[in-house]
Scaffold this motif. Structure first.
Motif, short mmCIF file in Angstrom:
data_model
loop_
_atom_site.label_atom_id
_atom_site.label_comp_id
_atom_site.label_asym_id
_atom_site.label_seq_id
_atom_site.Cartn_x
_atom_site.Cartn_y
_atom_site.Cartn_z
N ASP A 44 0.83 -1.21 0.00
CA ASP A 44 0.00 0.00 0.00
C ASP A 44 0.87 1.27 0.00
O ASP A 44 0.35 2.38 0.03
CB ASP A 44 -1.04 -0.01 1.13
CG ASP A 44 -0.43 -0.10 2.51
OD1 ASP A 44 0.81 -0.21 2.62
OD2 ASP A 44 -1.19 -0.08 3.50
N SER A 45 2.20 1.09 -0.09
CA SER A 45 3.08 2.21 -0.42
C SER A 45 2.67 2.76 -1.79
O SER A 45 3.06 3.87 -2.17
CB SER A 45 4.55 1.77 -0.45
OG SER A 45 4.69 0.58 -1.21
N ASP A 83 -1.13 -6.16 0.04
CA ASP A 83 -1.47 -5.53 1.33
C ASP A 83 -2.97 -5.34 1.45
O ASP A 83 -3.63 -4.90 0.49
CB ASP A 83 -0.84 -4.12 1.40
CG ASP A 83 0.50 -4.12 2.09
OD1 ASP A 83 0.80 -5.06 2.86
OD2 ASP A 83 1.27 -3.16 1.87
N LYS A 112 -1.11 -9.32 3.12
CA LYS A 112 -0.25 -8.87 4.22
C LYS A 112 -1.04 -7.92 5.11
O LYS A 112 -1.74 -7.04 4.61
CB LYS A 112 1.02 -8.18 3.69
CG LYS A 112 1.91 -7.65 4.82
CD LYS A 112 3.32 -7.33 4.36
CE LYS A 112 3.47 -6.03 3.63
NZ LYS A 112 3.06 -4.83 4.39
O1 KIV Z 1 3.61 -1.10 1.37
C1 KIV Z 1 4.79 -1.47 1.32
O2 KIV Z 1 5.54 -1.16 0.38
C2 KIV Z 1 5.29 -2.30 2.40
C3 KIV Z 1 6.76 -2.61 2.42
C4 KIV Z 1 7.54 -1.41 2.77
C5 KIV Z 1 7.05 -3.75 3.32
O3 KIV Z 1 4.55 -2.70 3.25
#
Ligand code: KIV
Length: 271
Positions: A44-45, A83, A112
């Protein structure tokens, strides 16, 4: 052959380090898989590096689903983890609905979730229902307004809590756990205690694998890159130079005309 969550435990047992990288679309999934990344995280980045938000909090389940589906279309063998975004797993019912949508509508193999003891019952329920779950401890970006963006678990009590959370996630059936912004010695200790692999980001080399954000690794994001992000290329600068050359060509009336000379080494496209 597609990599499975169980394969990651086998890699840990064999002492093989695991490279995970975030990707958010079809071309990046294809490139990352060709480059040998066994695990693709649709993180979710996305909110910051693709959608231009300040945090991950505005990211919706629909955003994740659209991008994860594109990633799945781009990969053949890599494992895709998606995510679950902010507050889409605040209850077991919400988590089941969110995981069902992600798995049915995208084809991703795993989800995740961020958090420790508070989400253990949710992780347990998802795993019982057949959803592979990756955990995420340490700095958890969805809680950044309560945690602050900084290294977590620096004191003894915090370190003890993190170890207990990691063990509880493993007992609940998580197949792996991300450790973000955790002191290196603690991340190493957790990695040694767990049977499942730890994937570190800003957590030192003692983890069983590492994860980096696509845009940080490639120099594609001109926002502030985190200190732990190692840049392997400056693709953003290369794109900017190419687009500037195109803009200059158009300004000089060299492009847009069938007979216009192309940039060196390019062949004209037949239309
Ligand atoms: O959202 C994301 O990119 C992450 C990573 C930094 C582990 O959760």
């Amino acid at each position: 052959m597609r990599i499975t969550p169980n394969d990651l435990a086998a890699k840990k047992a064999a002492g093989e380090k695991i490279a995970m990288i975030t990707v958010y679309d079809y071309p990046s999934a294809r490139i990352a898989e060709r480059a040998g990344a066994p695990v693709l995280l649709v993180g979710d980045s996305l909110g910051m590096v693709v959608l231009g938000h300040e945090t991950t909090i505005p990211v919706t389940l629909d955003d994740m689903i659209r991008h994860a589906a594109a990633v799945v279309r781009g990969r053949t063998s890599s494992l895709v983890v998606c995510d679950l975004p902010f507050l889409t797993y605040a209850s077991e019912t919400d988590a089941v609905v969110a995981a069902r949508r992600v798995m049915q509508e995208t084809g991703a193999e795993a989800v995740k979730l961020e958090g420790g003891a508070a989400i253990v019952p949710i992780v347990k329920r998802l795993v019982e229902l057949g959803v592979p779950v990756m955990g995420h401890l340490g700095f958890t970006p969805q809680s950044q307004h309560t945690l602050g963006v900084k290294v977590q678990a620096k004191d003894d009590a915090g370190a003890q809590r993190l170890i207990e959370d990691a063990l509880a996630l493993e007992a609940a059936g998580a197949f792996s756990v991300v450790l973000e912004l955790v002191p290196s010695a603690l991340a190493t200790a957790v990695s040694q205690r767990l049977r499942i692999p730890t994937i570190g980001i800003g957590a030192g080399l003692g983890c069983d694998g590492q994860v980096q954000v696509w845009h940080d690794l490639l120099g594609l994001f001109d926002g502030k890159a985190p200190k732990h992000a190692r840049r392997y290329a400056e693709i953003g600068t290369a794109i900017e130079a190419a687009v500037a050359a195109y803009v200059a060509d158009v300004a000089a009336s060299k492009n847009g005309c069938q007979k216009a000379p192309l940039a060196p080494d390019l062949k004209p496209v037949q239309v």
